[in-house]
Design an enzyme around this catalytic site. Sequence first.
Site, PDB file in Angstrom:
ATOM      1  N   ARG A 162       5.407 -40.202  37.363  1.00  0.00           N
ATOM      2  CA  ARG A 162       4.325 -39.743  36.479  1.00  0.00           C
ATOM      3  C   ARG A 162       4.290 -40.453  35.131  1.00  0.00           C
ATOM      4  NH1 ARG A 162       4.442 -33.450  35.963  1.00  0.00           N
ATOM      5  NH2 ARG A 162       2.369 -33.727  35.085  1.00  0.00           N
ATOM      6  N   ASP A 163       5.312 -41.222  34.787  1.00  0.00           N
ATOM      7  CA  ASP A 163       5.309 -42.055  33.575  1.00  0.00           C
ATOM      8  C   ASP A 163       5.917 -43.407  33.917  1.00  0.00           C
ATOM      9  OD1 ASP A 163       4.149 -40.536  31.408  1.00  0.00           O
ATOM     10  OD2 ASP A 163       5.880 -39.215  31.540  1.00  0.00           O
ATOM     11  N   CYS A 164       5.429 -44.022  34.950  1.00  0.00           N
ATOM     12  CA  CYS A 164       6.057 -45.222  35.511  1.00  0.00           C
ATOM     13  C   CYS A 164       5.557 -46.472  34.792  1.00  0.00           C
ATOM     14  CB  CYS A 164       5.777 -45.304  37.015  1.00  0.00           C
ATOM     15  SG  CYS A 164       6.809 -46.494  37.883  1.00  0.00           S
ATOM     16  N   HIS A 168      10.243 -47.622  30.761  1.00  0.00           N
ATOM     17  CA  HIS A 168      11.160 -46.650  31.339  1.00  0.00           C
ATOM     18  C   HIS A 168      12.122 -47.278  32.350  1.00  0.00           C
ATOM     19  CE1 HIS A 168       8.099 -43.396  30.093  1.00  0.00           C
ATOM     20  NE2 HIS A 168       8.991 -43.615  29.148  1.00  0.00           N
TER      21      HIS A 168
END
Length: 273
Positions: A162-164, A168
């Site tokens: 969801r925050d790729c 990260h």
Amino acid sequence: MALYLREDFQQAWAGKDAFAEAAALTGETFRHKEGRRTLRFSLGGRRYFLKYHAGIGWGEVLKNLLQARAPVLGARNEYEASLRLAALGVDTLTPAAFGERGINPARRESFLITDDLADSVSLEDYCRDWPTRPPALHERRRLMRVVTGMVRTMHEAGINHRDCYLCHFLLYPDTLAQATIDSDVRCHLIDLHRAQIRDRVPRRWQVKDVAGLAYSAMDIGLSRRDWLRCLRAYAGVPLKTALGRDRAFWLAVKQRAEKLYRKDMKREPPPWL
């Protein structure tokens, strides 16, 4: 209540309330809002990261639901996702302590402590100068295979991030420079607090992750051939098969990635896929 303490924290917090100890930790703070506090701290000569959740309240829960977003209610998602990814051989966070208590989802208290990934660098920073100072070809291709392989493994295991984004993924650059095979590269996937775990990742969440990663890599100087290599590595089948069988998927990825780019960069995306 759930509680896990690795040996170092069993010793440090022996006879103490682990939740009170976690809440009292201080250090270099990176985030402190919406009931969540993230900081780096030292204990016993070692450095760790803490994510402490005090509960986001019903107002924040309802706001997320009204925006059709699953609210992050605590540290459990990140803890369970990191364990599952590690079991699959994906470099990620290493939990040192985890705790969760409380029935009310809006007031649930939880924390996750992980080892600090000292001396690593985010891929956003590592790749920033590639357009003007490109890396060795074999290093670029190896890193592309490693990252797309990590995302593919994650999705095949029923996990979506969801925050790729590139920021990260934390790389140890020396391991890339010295690698003789892909598994020599140490690249850790972090920030799993919004991760979702199912038997199978729905297509729209696959699209979101892959498009997010593509969007964040649009300005690092990849060629069309590089992009097609990434596509093939993620699909795990010959390129012709992927472009035929999964044409609708890749069209959705392209449209979403370019929409993100236009929204954030206020300009047209460069030619890519």
